[in-house]
Design a protein around this motif. Structure first.
Motif, PDB file in Angstrom:
ATOM      1  N   LYS A   1       0.625  -1.578   0.443  1.00  0.00           N
ATOM      2  CA  LYS A   1      -0.055  -0.305   0.420  1.00  0.00           C
ATOM      3  C   LYS A   1       0.659   1.152  -0.093  1.00  0.00           C
ATOM      4  CE  LYS A   1      -1.493  -1.755   3.496  1.00  0.00           C
ATOM      5  NZ  LYS A   1      -1.164  -2.457   4.260  1.00  0.00           N
ATOM      6  N   THR A   2       1.775   1.255   1.359  1.00  0.00           N
ATOM      7  CA  THR A   2       2.753   2.357   1.097  1.00  0.00           C
ATOM      8  C   THR A   2       3.674   2.729  -0.227  1.00  0.00           C
ATOM      9  OG1 THR A   2       2.739   2.528   3.586  1.00  0.00           O
ATOM     10  CG2 THR A   2       4.413   3.674   2.406  1.00  0.00           C
ATOM     11  N   VAL A   3       3.838   2.315  -0.176  1.00  0.00           N
ATOM     12  CA  VAL A   3       5.112   2.070  -2.222  1.00  0.00           C
ATOM     13  C   VAL A   3       4.480   2.224  -3.023  1.00  0.00           C
ATOM     14  CG1 VAL A   3       5.820   0.536  -3.367  1.00  0.00           C
ATOM     15  CG2 VAL A   3       6.331   0.222  -1.503  1.00  0.00           C
TER      16      VAL A   3
ATOM     17  N   SER B   1       6.896  -0.110   7.818  1.00  0.00           N
ATOM     18  CA  SER B   1       5.603  -0.560   7.634  1.00  0.00           C
ATOM     19  C   SER B   1       5.010   0.548   8.214  1.00  0.00           C
ATOM     20  CB  SER B   1       6.030  -2.105   8.220  1.00  0.00           C
ATOM     21  OG  SER B   1       4.535  -2.548   8.395  1.00  0.00           O
ATOM     22  N   THR B   2       3.323   0.642   7.749  1.00  0.00           N
ATOM     23  CA  THR B   2       2.773   1.496   8.462  1.00  0.00           C
ATOM     24  C   THR B   2       1.343   0.616   9.068  1.00  0.00           C
ATOM     25  OG1 THR B   2       1.943   2.117   5.931  1.00  0.00           O
ATOM     26  CG2 THR B   2       2.844   3.517   6.950  1.00  0.00           C
ATOM     27  N   ARG B   3       0.782   1.326  10.548  1.00  0.00           N
ATOM     28  CA  ARG B   3      -0.098   0.546  11.101  1.00  0.00           C
ATOM     29  C   ARG B   3      -1.235   0.735  11.453  1.00  0.00           C
ATOM     30  NH1 ARG B   3       3.081  -4.202  12.124  1.00  0.00           N
ATOM     31  NH2 ARG B   3       2.279  -4.045   9.705  1.00  0.00           N
TER      32      ARG B   3
ATOM     33  N   VAL C   1      -6.611   7.765   1.204  1.00  0.00           N
ATOM     34  CA  VAL C   1      -6.743   6.997   2.043  1.00  0.00           C
ATOM     35  C   VAL C   1      -6.091   5.617   2.458  1.00  0.00           C
ATOM     36  CG1 VAL C   1      -8.156   6.796   3.717  1.00  0.00           C
ATOM     37  CG2 VAL C   1      -8.825   8.370   2.231  1.00  0.00           C
ATOM     38  N   ASP C   2      -5.356   5.434   3.133  1.00  0.00           N
ATOM     39  CA  ASP C   2      -3.958   4.220   2.767  1.00  0.00           C
ATOM     40  C   ASP C   2      -4.886   3.888   4.511  1.00  0.00           C
ATOM     41  OD1 ASP C   2      -2.772   2.445   3.956  1.00  0.00           O
ATOM     42  OD2 ASP C   2      -0.669   3.610   3.830  1.00  0.00           O
ATOM     43  N   TYR C   3      -5.814   2.843   3.807  1.00  0.00           N
ATOM     44  CA  TYR C   3      -6.513   2.095   5.694  1.00  0.00           C
ATOM     45  C   TYR C   3      -5.723   0.389   5.441  1.00  0.00           C
ATOM     46  CZ  TYR C   3     -10.293   0.266   2.675  1.00  0.00           C
ATOM     47  OH  TYR C   3     -10.906  -0.212   2.022  1.00  0.00           O
TER      48      TYR C   3
HETATM   49 MG   LIG Z   1       1.684   0.387   4.745  1.00  0.00          MG
END
Ligand SMILES: [Mg+2]
Ligand SMILES: Nc1nc2c(ncn2[C@@H]2O[C@H](COP(=O)(O)OP(=O)(O)OP(=O)(O)O)[C@@H](O)[C@H]2O)c(=O)[nH]1
Length: 476
Positions: free
Chosen positions: A42-44, A105-107, A141-143
Motif C-alpha cells: 500500500k505505502t509503495v 511498515s505503517t500501522r 486514504v491508506d488503511y
Molecule cells: Mg504501509
C-alpha cells in the motif's frame, strides 16, 4: 435496531449531505481508498502513484496525462483534521534516495490530498480554452485490509466467532501455544484478568505466526495492528469454547464475550462509519506471489480473505453498514496483484488471470451492485530488470535485481505460473500441503538506485493503467 445506532446513522446522513453539496458547488473530490493486507504494498503504491501523478512522464496509459489534459498537480492540505497525513515525502525519500530502501511498515489510517488542474479536452481544446482549467481533488486514504476483514465479525456473536476460529486452528502453524494455554483453562470459571491477558497474548502470538507464514484471514484485525489500543480490554480477549454446563455471570467466558462485543462496537464500527463509508473508488492490493510462494494453504487463505474483503463492498451485506452508506456506493474497485516485477513480463498475463479467478469467486456471491471492477498485475516501484538466461540448452526468463539480504545483484527464475489459474486454486481449495509440480520462488529485492529525468516519476509496471481505471473518467 437500537436507538443509539439509529442516531449515529442519522448524524452521518446529515454530514454526508453537507459534504456532497459543498463538493458540487465547489471543487469535486474523489476519495480513493487504498487497502490490502499487511505488506501487500500500500505505502509503495501510494507513494509511487503520487510521484507519477506529479511528474507524469511515465504515465502514457493515463489518458489525461498523455493528452496534456492534466495541466498541473500539487499536494494540498487534506480535509480531515484528525487523520494522520500520509508521509509522502519520507516514503519517497526512502525509495528514491541515494541508498534506496523500502519504506517502514505503517500501522493505521493515513490520508493525502493531491489536487489536479485539468483542462477538459486536453491541450488545444476549444472547450478547454473557453471554460479554463478546473481543479479536482484526489483524497487518497491508506488503511489496513485487516480492518475490512473485521466486518465479518459484525454478523457473528461471540460463540459463533469463537467456534469458527477454534475450528481453524489446526490448519495453521503457530497455534500450539494457544491450544496448550486453552487446555489449562475452564471457560466457566470466575473471570480473572491475568488469565484473560495470558490467553489474549497466546492468541495474538498465534495470529502473528499465521500471518508471518503467509496466512491472510487473521481476525480480529486490530490484534495484529493494535496501535494505541495495545493492552486495552477491547484487545484482551480470545476465542473460548462454550463451557459445558452454562455461562455463569462473572465467568471468564462471559467477560470475553463482553469484550468481543466492545471490540465490534468501539473498534470496528467507528472505522466503517468514519472512513470506509466515504470512499468513492477503491484499490485492493494483493501480494499474490507471496501467497503462492508460501504454498497452497496460504493461497486458499488468501482466497477466503479476498472474498471477505470484497464482501465489504457488497451493498446490503450488513444492515448497519447499509445505513451508514445511505445509498452511496463505491463506483470502481481495482483488484491488483503487486510486485509483478518479480516476474518476467511473459508471465504477467498469468498473474492477472489468477487475480481474475480470485475475484470471480467473490463476484459469484455478489455483483458489487454495478461497481466497475478490474483485475491487474502491477509493480508500483520496479526493482528489477528482465534477463533471459540459457542453461543446458534451455532458456529461462529471469528478473535481476539487488538482493536485500546480500546487497548483490542476483538473477531469479521464479518458476512458471500455470496458464490455467485452477491449477493453483483447486489444490489450494482441496487442502493440499504442497504444490504438486514445482515451486515458486520469491526473493526480496531492494529498490534500484534511480536517476530520474525531469518530468519522470519512479519506474513502475502498469501503474498508469491502474490510474486510468481508477481516476481516468474524472479527469476528462
Ligand atoms: Mg504501509
Ligand atoms: N519488488 C517490489 N517489491 C515491492 C513493491 N511494492 C512493495 N514491495 C515490497 O513489499 C513490501 C511492503 O510494501 P509496503 O508498501 O510497505 O506495504 P504495506 O501494504 O504498506 O505494508 P504495511 O504498512 O506493513 O501494511 C516492501 O517493503 C517491499 O519489499 C514493488 O512494486 N516491487
Amino acid at each position: 435496531m437500537r436507538i443509539g445506532d439509529l442516531a449515529d446513522g442519522m448524524t452521518r446522513g446529515v454530514e454526508g449531505i453537507a459534504a456532497s453539496v459543498s463538493e458540487t458547488f465547489m471543487e469535486p473530490v474523489v476519495r480513493l481508498g487504498v487497502t490490502g493486507l499487511s505488506r501487500a504494498g500500500k505505502t509503495v503504491f501510494i507513494t509511487s502513484l503520487v510521484a507519477n501523478l506529479l511528474d507524469r512522464g511515465r504515465m502514457p496509459q493515463l489518458r489525461a496525462a498523455a493528452s496534456g489534459a492534466i495541466v498541473s498537480a500539487y499536494l494540498r492540505p487534506q480535509p480531515d483534521n484528525t487523520v494522520p497525513r500520509f508521509d509522502y515525502e519520507a516514503h519517497l525519500a526512502a525509495m528514491t534516495g541515494s541508498e534506496p530502501h523500502w519504506p517502514d511498515s505503517t500501522r493505521a489510517v493515513s490520508e493525502l490530498r493531491l489536487s489536479l488542474k485539468v483542462r477538459p479536452g486536453g491541450l488545444g481544446s476549444i472547450f478547454g480554452a473557453v471554460t479554463g482549467p478546473r481543479t479536482i481533488h484526489v483524497d487518497i486514504v491508506d488503511y489496513p485490509g485487516e480492518w475490512l476483514l473485521d466486518l465479518a465479525l459484525m454478523d457473528k456473536d461471540y460463540a459463533e466467532w469463537a467456534a469458527d476460529t477454534l475450528g481453524r486452528l489446526d490448519q495453521r502453524p503457530g497455534s500450539e501455544g494457544f491450544v496448550a494455554a486453552l487446555g489449562g483453562v475452564d471457560p466457566g470459571a470466575p473471570f480473572d484478568e491475568a488469565t484473560a491477558q495470558m490467553l489474549a497474548a497466546r492468541f495474538t502470538e498465534a495470529l502473528n505466526i499465521a500471518r508471518e507464514a503467509g496466512f491472510s484471514d487473521c481476525t480480529p484485525g486490530r490484534f495484529l495492528l493494535p496501535g494505541e489500543m495495545a493492552g486495552s480490554p477491547v484487545l484482551t480477549f480470545a476465542p473460548l469454547p462454550v463451557p459445558g454446563g452454562s455461562t455463569p455471570r462473572g465467568s471468564l467466558w462471559r467477560e470475553m464475550e463482553r469484550r468481543y462485543e466492545a471490540y465490534k462496537r468501539e473498534v470496528v464500527k467507528p472505522f466503517f462509519r468514519d472512513h470506509f463509508s466515504r470512499i468513492d473508488r477503491q484499490v485492493v492490493l494483493v501480494d499474490a506471489l507471496g501467497a503462492i510462494h508460501a504454498g497452497p494453504r496460504a493461497v486458499e487463505d488468501l482466497r477466503r480473505a479476498m472474498t471477505e474483503i470484497l464482501g465489504a463492498f457488497r451493498p446490503g451485506r450488513n444492515a448497519w453498514l447499509t445505513r451508514f452508506l445511505m445509498g452511496k456506493r463505491v463506483e470502481k474497485i481495482l483488484f491488483a496483484a503487486t510486485k509483478a516485477d518479480h516476474l518476467h513480463h511473459s508471465q504477467h498475463a498469468r498473474l492477472t488471470s489468477i487475480m481474475q479467478a480470485l475475484m470471480k469467486d467473490a463476484r459469484r456471491r455478489a455483483d458489487f451492485a454495478g461497481a466497475d471492477t478490474a483485475a491487474m498485475a502491477i509493480a508500483a516501484l520496479r526493482a528489477t530488470v528482465e534477463e533471459t538466461r540459457e542453461q543446458r540448452g534451455e532458456s529461462y526468463d529471469c528478473v535481476r535485481g539487488t538482493l536485500m539480504s546480500t546487497g548483490r545483484q542476483t538473477a531469479l527464475y521464479p518458476g512458471e505460473l500455470p496458464e490455467d489459474p485452477a491449477l493453483l486454486l483447486e489444490p489450494a481449495r482441496d487442502g493440499a500441503e504442497d504444490w504438486l509440480d514445482g515451486d515458486y520462488q520469491v526473493m526480496h529485492f531492494a529498490p534500484a538506485r534511480l536517476t530520474l529525468k525531469p518530468g519522470e516519476g519512479p519506474p513502475h509496471i502498469r501503474l498508469d493503467k491502474a490510474a486510468e481505471f481508477l481516476l481516468g473518467d474524472r479527469l476528462r
